[in-house]
Enzyme design. Structure first.
Site, mmCIF file in Angstrom:
data_model
loop_
_atom_site.group_PDB
_atom_site.id
_atom_site.type_symbol
_atom_site.label_atom_id
_atom_site.label_comp_id
_atom_site.label_asym_id
_atom_site.label_seq_id
_atom_site.Cartn_x
_atom_site.Cartn_y
_atom_site.Cartn_z
ATOM 1 N N ASN A 148 51.792 6.650 -0.400
ATOM 2 C CA ASN A 148 51.825 8.124 -0.410
ATOM 3 C C ASN A 148 51.431 8.747 -1.753
ATOM 4 O O ASN A 148 50.880 9.840 -1.781
ATOM 5 C CB ASN A 148 53.161 8.669 0.113
ATOM 6 C CG ASN A 148 54.336 8.341 -0.780
ATOM 7 O OD1 ASN A 148 54.337 7.333 -1.498
ATOM 8 N ND2 ASN A 148 55.348 9.175 -0.738
ATOM 9 N N TYR A 149 51.730 8.049 -2.863
ATOM 10 C CA TYR A 149 51.220 8.457 -4.190
ATOM 11 C C TYR A 149 50.745 7.193 -4.901
ATOM 12 O O TYR A 149 51.417 6.689 -5.806
ATOM 13 C CB TYR A 149 52.306 9.213 -4.990
ATOM 14 C CG TYR A 149 52.499 10.607 -4.442
ATOM 15 C CD1 TYR A 149 51.729 11.670 -4.895
ATOM 16 C CD2 TYR A 149 53.402 10.837 -3.407
ATOM 17 C CE1 TYR A 149 51.864 12.937 -4.343
ATOM 18 C CE2 TYR A 149 53.538 12.105 -2.845
ATOM 19 C CZ TYR A 149 52.767 13.149 -3.321
ATOM 20 O OH TYR A 149 52.890 14.398 -2.770
ATOM 21 N N PRO A 150 49.568 6.682 -4.513
ATOM 22 C CA PRO A 150 49.153 5.341 -4.960
ATOM 23 C C PRO A 150 49.029 5.224 -6.481
ATOM 24 O O PRO A 150 49.332 4.169 -7.038
ATOM 25 C CB PRO A 150 47.776 5.158 -4.317
ATOM 26 C CG PRO A 150 47.666 6.206 -3.263
ATOM 27 C CD PRO A 150 48.580 7.318 -3.639
ATOM 28 N N LYS A 171 50.432 -4.628 -6.974
ATOM 29 C CA LYS A 171 50.107 -4.883 -5.569
ATOM 30 C C LYS A 171 50.053 -3.501 -4.908
ATOM 31 O O LYS A 171 51.065 -2.933 -4.516
ATOM 32 C CB LYS A 171 51.202 -5.762 -4.924
ATOM 33 C CG LYS A 171 50.724 -6.615 -3.758
ATOM 34 C CD LYS A 171 50.072 -5.834 -2.622
ATOM 35 C CE LYS A 171 51.060 -5.415 -1.570
ATOM 36 N NZ LYS A 171 50.452 -4.539 -0.541
ATOM 37 N N SER A 224 59.807 1.695 1.578
ATOM 38 C CA SER A 224 60.819 2.012 2.579
ATOM 39 C C SER A 224 62.120 1.256 2.328
ATOM 40 O O SER A 224 62.138 0.214 1.657
ATOM 41 C CB SER A 224 60.272 1.659 3.962
ATOM 42 O OG SER A 224 60.023 0.267 4.009
ATOM 43 N N GLY A 228 62.734 -2.596 0.970
ATOM 44 C CA GLY A 228 63.601 -2.742 -0.203
ATOM 45 C C GLY A 228 64.748 -3.708 0.076
ATOM 46 O O GLY A 228 65.100 -4.538 -0.771
ATOM 47 N N GLU A 245 62.966 1.936 -5.662
ATOM 48 C CA GLU A 245 62.880 3.375 -5.336
ATOM 49 C C GLU A 245 62.614 3.457 -3.837
ATOM 50 O O GLU A 245 61.510 3.131 -3.390
ATOM 51 C CB GLU A 245 61.708 4.026 -6.084
ATOM 52 C CG GLU A 245 61.842 4.065 -7.597
ATOM 53 C CD GLU A 245 62.662 5.250 -8.091
ATOM 54 O OE1 GLU A 245 63.271 5.955 -7.257
ATOM 55 O OE2 GLU A 245 62.698 5.448 -9.305
ATOM 56 N N LEU A 246 63.623 3.885 -3.071
ATOM 57 C CA LEU A 246 63.500 3.775 -1.608
ATOM 58 C C LEU A 246 63.410 5.148 -0.930
ATOM 59 O O LEU A 246 62.935 6.102 -1.530
ATOM 60 C CB LEU A 246 64.662 2.933 -1.091
ATOM 61 C CG LEU A 246 64.828 1.597 -1.841
ATOM 62 C CD1 LEU A 246 66.049 0.852 -1.385
ATOM 63 C CD2 LEU A 246 63.577 0.738 -1.734
ATOM 64 N N VAL A 278 56.347 12.913 1.277
ATOM 65 C CA VAL A 278 56.820 12.749 -0.101
ATOM 66 C C VAL A 278 58.227 12.185 0.030
ATOM 67 O O VAL A 278 58.978 12.594 0.925
ATOM 68 C CB VAL A 278 56.870 14.110 -0.842
ATOM 69 C CG1 VAL A 278 57.213 13.918 -2.316
ATOM 70 C CG2 VAL A 278 55.562 14.856 -0.692
ATOM 71 N N CYS A 279 58.596 11.246 -0.851
ATOM 72 C CA CYS A 279 59.950 10.689 -0.727
ATOM 73 C C CYS A 279 60.994 11.774 -0.901
ATOM 74 O O CYS A 279 62.081 11.693 -0.337
ATOM 75 C CB CYS A 279 60.158 9.562 -1.731
ATOM 76 S SG CYS A 279 59.759 10.048 -3.410
ATOM 77 N N GLU A 378 65.033 8.968 7.825
ATOM 78 C CA GLU A 378 63.844 9.516 7.174
ATOM 79 C C GLU A 378 62.774 9.825 8.231
ATOM 80 O O GLU A 378 62.525 9.026 9.128
ATOM 81 C CB GLU A 378 63.301 8.499 6.168
ATOM 82 C CG GLU A 378 62.230 9.079 5.285
ATOM 83 C CD GLU A 378 61.787 8.104 4.200
ATOM 84 O OE1 GLU A 378 61.448 6.953 4.531
ATOM 85 O OE2 GLU A 378 61.762 8.508 3.020
HETATM 86 P P1 NAD Z 1 56.530 0.081 2.754
HETATM 87 O O1 NAD Z 1 57.902 -0.374 2.399
HETATM 88 O O2 NAD Z 1 56.039 -0.196 4.111
HETATM 89 O O3 NAD Z 1 55.449 -0.581 1.765
HETATM 90 C C1 NAD Z 1 55.518 -0.409 0.377
HETATM 91 C C2 NAD Z 1 54.864 -1.606 -0.296
HETATM 92 O O4 NAD Z 1 55.634 -2.768 -0.009
HETATM 93 C C3 NAD Z 1 53.446 -1.911 0.172
HETATM 94 O O5 NAD Z 1 52.638 -2.280 -0.933
HETATM 95 C C4 NAD Z 1 53.648 -3.091 1.112
HETATM 96 O O6 NAD Z 1 52.517 -3.945 1.212
HETATM 97 C C5 NAD Z 1 54.794 -3.814 0.435
HETATM 98 N N1 NAD Z 1 55.539 -4.723 1.321
HETATM 99 C C6 NAD Z 1 55.574 -4.719 2.676
HETATM 100 N N2 NAD Z 1 56.345 -5.750 3.119
HETATM 101 C C7 NAD Z 1 56.817 -6.382 2.020
HETATM 102 C C8 NAD Z 1 57.674 -7.518 1.828
HETATM 103 N N3 NAD Z 1 58.166 -8.190 2.846
HETATM 104 N N4 NAD Z 1 57.967 -7.879 0.563
HETATM 105 C C9 NAD Z 1 57.471 -7.193 -0.491
HETATM 106 N N5 NAD Z 1 56.658 -6.115 -0.367
HETATM 107 C C10 NAD Z 1 56.328 -5.720 0.874
HETATM 108 O O7 NAD Z 1 56.482 1.645 2.420
HETATM 109 P P2 NAD Z 1 55.280 2.668 2.678
HETATM 110 O O8 NAD Z 1 55.207 2.999 4.126
HETATM 111 O O9 NAD Z 1 54.057 2.199 1.974
HETATM 112 O O10 NAD Z 1 55.797 3.965 1.881
HETATM 113 C C11 NAD Z 1 56.611 4.948 2.432
HETATM 114 C C12 NAD Z 1 58.040 4.760 1.983
HETATM 115 O O11 NAD Z 1 58.114 4.804 0.562
HETATM 116 C C13 NAD Z 1 58.963 5.863 2.467
HETATM 117 O O12 NAD Z 1 60.151 5.290 2.953
HETATM 118 C C14 NAD Z 1 59.243 6.680 1.213
HETATM 119 O O13 NAD Z 1 60.473 7.378 1.195
HETATM 120 C C15 NAD Z 1 59.208 5.633 0.164
HETATM 121 N N6 NAD Z 1 58.952 6.242 -1.152
HETATM 122 C C16 NAD Z 1 59.986 6.307 -2.053
HETATM 123 C C17 NAD Z 1 59.784 6.926 -3.284
HETATM 124 C C18 NAD Z 1 60.875 6.986 -4.330
HETATM 125 O O14 NAD Z 1 60.563 7.236 -5.478
HETATM 126 N N7 NAD Z 1 62.131 6.756 -3.979
HETATM 127 C C19 NAD Z 1 58.522 7.458 -3.580
HETATM 128 C C20 NAD Z 1 57.508 7.387 -2.624
HETATM 129 C C21 NAD Z 1 57.734 6.763 -1.412
#
Ligand code: NAD
Length: 488
Positions: A148-150, A171, A224, A228, A245-246, A278-279, A378
């Site tokens: 979402n914010y690469p 990654k 997510s 996490g 950061e979840l 946005v988180c 969420e």
């Molecule tokens: P995601 O958890 O699906 O993926 C995030 C990253 O984790 C990706 O690079 C993915 O390849 C990697 N990943 C996937 N499976 C993994 C595993 N088994 N082990 C290690 N890494 C793994 O999340 P997303 O859909 O990319 O992003 C959206 C989520 O991010 C939302 O839940 C949002 O709230 C959260 N987020 C949190 C914040 C914060 O600061 N708290 C900021 C932005 C987004």
């Protein structure tokens, strides 16, 4: 096709497969990246570990110069970077320009903070002694980034980690790897090989082997809750430093002294920026019962005026969602809310035009309560559920009735209410009258299931520094309390 960046070289790695990157506004393939393998992870960790030997000893001033140089190169490539971000992530150009500013300024900010101090001196027990607290780098930091914010979320980890003397393995999300690959190619090649590495691939195949690797002591992750939790379950027995950061489910409380027009604009911005992805998006709104009708009417009128469209079009306010499954999740939560009595005031469907792209109309719901998934889990999409409260204490209770604790917003000119809210809200950031505005020097992060990590500010630097206490006695004579006890 952009490649992995390992040990200062661009490589396809050992795999033969690729991952397609999709433009969410058109559903067309923009490009591909190599699909990394566990063997590629081995090579990347080795490069980062080898580079750490010298990078940790590199003077902080030199590290700062290299980081400022990176920021300068990124500024020179601004247009291309913003364009790529818009293509792969989808949000409108002004929002990607803002993300770009966060990227470069975070590098500049931590370049300076990193050369400011590396610990402190304590008052020692005796005049002949020196007591130091040293802040040291950990070693190799895995930076696992969401889509979402690469670039912003990458910079919030990479810049403080580098400034502290760690080496990094990035990654990127498999959904949005192109903008990071572009930085490796055009803006980071002046760093010593192995200091910054980028490996592409899926979570299970690349990120998880990084989490498991003995030579990666820090896992810096944004994503997510489910991922996490998976990371924590693997890394905790290895006593790794977990920086998580979840997710979030932020509340926005509107007070009855607020102007309905201002409330409408603040709410729409807080809930719909980046199509609600946005988180810290506002995902629950609490309106005072006595004025709820006025606030609702103003919000519906304002949201109906917003324009849905591709991020590259200058008239667009809200871009597409990132993908089909994310849109289906929002649709599922809205359907569930309707089934349990919620009413849709606007939106609640995909737009008829355009046919392509993962668009979803911004949706306002009333008659919601905390038994519905849309008020508990969420959503991560353009939905604004509105619930009424009778008194302010109840509003705070409702805001805190949530498993997440990322941010909380308030609109009021009553200082007593503002003070009560900022003390009582169980959230890592409280925004009063200016939702979602961050600060380079202000720590960002969550409470409860949002994870306890902090990024930005001094806390964001300390996240990537290990603490060592040094006790140094200058006199080398024996101490009276050493063995044998019988003689004293
Ligand atoms: P995601 O958890 O699906 O993926 C995030 C990253 O984790 C990706 O690079 C993915 O390849 C990697 N990943 C996937 N499976 C993994 C595993 N088994 N082990 C290690 N890494 C793994 O999340 P997303 O859909 O990319 O992003 C959206 C989520 O991010 C939302 O839940 C949002 O709230 C959260 N987020 C949190 C914040 C914060 O600061 N708290 C900021 C932005 C987004």
């Amino acid at each position: 096709m952009p490649l992995h960046y390992i040990d200062g070289k661009f490589t396809k790695g050992g795999g033969t497969e690729t991952i397609e990157v999709i433009n969410p506004a058109t559903e067309e393939v923009i490009d591909t990246v190599p699909r990394g393998t566990p063997k590629d992870v081995e090579a990347t960790v080795k490069a980062a570990k080898d580079a750490f030997r010298e990078w940790r000893k590199t003077p902080a001033n030199t590290r700062a110069h290299l980081m400022h140089e990176a920021a300068a190169k990124m500024r020179a490539h601004k247009d291309k970077i913003v364009h790529l971000l818009t293509l792969e992530e989808g949000k409108p150009v002004p929002e990607n320009e803002e993300e770009f500013e966060w990227l470069v300024n975070t590098f500049d900010y931590y370049a300076e903070l990193g050369r400011h101090e590396r610990g402190r001196v304590l008052p020692s027990g005796e005049y002949s002694q020196l007591n130091l607290v040293l802040k040291e780098p950990y070693g190799v930091v895995a930076c696992i980034i969401p889509w979402n914010y690469p670039l912003l979320l990458m910079a919030w980890k990479v810049a403080p980690a580098l400034a502290s003397g760690n080496t990094v393995i990035i990654k990127p999300s498999e959904v949005t790897p192109l903008s990071t690959a572009y930085l490796a190619e055009h803006c980071w090649d002046h760093f010593p090989p192995g200091v910054i590495n980028v490996i592409n691939g899926f979570g299970k195949e690349v990120a998880e082997p990084l989490v498991q690797h003995i030579d990666v002591p820090v896992i810096a992750f944004t994503g997510s809750l489910a991922t996490g939790q998976r990371i924590a379950s693997i890394a905790a027995p290895m006593m790794k430093k977990l920086h998580l950061e979840l997710g979030g489910k932020d509340a926005f409380v509107i007070c009855d002294d607020a102007d309905p027009e201002v409330a409408a604009r603040a709410l729409a911005y807080a809930a719909l920026t980046n199509a609600g992805q946005v988180c810290t998006s506002t995902e629950r709104v609490y309106l005072p019962k006595n004025k709820a009708a006025k606030f609702t009417e103003a919000l519906v009128a304002h949201v109906k005026e917003l324009k849905l469209g591709p991020g590259l079009e200058s008239s667009t306010d809200i871009g597409p969602m990132i993908g089909a499954t994310y849109r289906e999740k929002v649709e599922g939560q809205i359907a569930d809310a309707i089934q349990h009595g919620a009413k849709v005031l606007t939106g609640g469907r995909r737009p008829q035009n355009p046919q392509k792209g993962y668009f979803y109309e911004p949706t306002i719901l009333t008659n919601v309560d905390h038994s519905m998934t849309i008020m508990r889990e969420e959503t991560f999409g353009p939905a604004i559920p509105l619930m009424e409260y009778t008194d302010f204490e109840q509003a705070i209770e409702l805001a805190n009735d949530c498993m997440f604790g990322l941010g909380a917003c308030l609109l009021t000119s009553d200082p007593m209410k503002a003070k009560l809210f900022l003390e009582e809200a169980k959230a890592g950031t409280v925004w009063i009258n200016d939702p979602l505005t961050d600060n380079y020097a202000g720590p960002f992060g969550g409470m409860k299931l949002s994870g306890g990590a902090r990024e930005l500010g001094q806390e964001g630097l300390d996240s990537f520094r290990e603490t060592k206490h040094v006790h140094w006695e200058f006199a080398t004579t024996p101490k009276s309390w050493w063995y044998p006890y019988g003689k004293n």
